[in-house]
Design an enzyme around this catalytic site. Structure first.
Site, PDB file in Angstrom:
ATOM      1  N   HIS A 120      61.855  12.636  39.505  1.00 16.50           N
ATOM      2  CA  HIS A 120      60.759  13.195  40.290  1.00 16.50           C
ATOM      3  C   HIS A 120      61.246  14.098  41.428  1.00 16.50           C
ATOM      4  O   HIS A 120      60.434  14.700  42.127  1.00 16.50           O
ATOM      5  CB  HIS A 120      59.897  12.070  40.875  1.00 16.50           C
ATOM      6  N   GLY A 121      62.561  14.216  41.603  1.00 16.43           N
ATOM      7  CA  GLY A 121      63.098  15.081  42.647  1.00 16.43           C
ATOM      8  C   GLY A 121      62.595  16.517  42.566  1.00 16.43           C
ATOM      9  O   GLY A 121      62.334  17.144  43.600  1.00 16.43           O
TER      10      GLY A 121
END
Length: 199
Positions: A120-121
């Site tokens: 999800h970075g």
């Protein structure tokens, strides 16, 4: 090898493996890593989350370890760092709302410094407007968000110039290997050393 100064952005419920593994692995090969979080000072901790894949339609989230922050995001100067790591987990969805986080990420792209992110970075990178025209990957559930930010999404670990992306912590070996290449880190394996036998 001359070690690099690497910045890592964390926050409460950052993914445990995706935060701890690069933090320790990069130090293991001689780099200095500072972990920062908005509104946290050195010595403060963030809670991590463990994301596991057990056959459900999405990942299972459990409480992970406490992770100690080593520097203050508000006090550091991104210009002092050679590279950036942005782990995944639940933290990116709210970390992207901090101006300091967005401006820090933008600095690394403006200066064409190495950046590694996974899972999800890339939500933070999308919010920072730095994915346009890039080839990248992410956790599959974030694909639409990345594509709307202008990137060409691919399946698997990928390096595009200074940017190295992966889908989740099972990609660590290849993701870290590609990031070390971008950093210019050389690792040599010598002959095994054995203790001399007593006569």
């Amino acid at each position: 090898m001359t070690g690099k100064q690497i910045l890592q952005i964390a926050g409460d419920f950052v993914e445990d493996y995706e935060n701890m593994v690069p933090f320790q692995a990069l130090q293991m090969v001689g780099h200095d890593v500072d972990a920062v979080c908005p509104e946290k000072e050195p010595g403060d901790t963030v809670k991590t989350a463990i994301h596991d894949f057990r056959g459900d339609q999405t990942y299972l989230e459990e409480r992970g370890h406490d992770f100690e922050i080593t520097a203050s995001l508000e006090a550091i100067d991104p210009a002092d760092y050679d590279a950036l790591v942005v782990p995944g987990g639940r933290a990116p969805e709210y970390l992207r709302t901090y101006d300091e986080v967005i401006e820090t990420v933008q600095h690394f792209f403006e200066e064409d410094k190495p950046v590694a992110t996974l899972c999800h970075g890339p939500q933070i990178l999308a919010a920072a407007g730095v994915l346009d025209g890039r080839t990248a990957t992410s956790f599959p559930a974030v694909r639409a968000e990345c594509e709307r930010a202008g990137c060409s999404w691919v399946d698997g670990v990928v390096t595009d110039g200074n940017l190295v992306t992966a889908q989740a912590w099972p990609d660590h070996p290849e993701w870290l290997s590609q990031f070390l290449d971008v950093l210019g880190t050389e690792i040599e394996h010598g002959e095994p050393q054995t203790a001399a036998a007593d006569d």
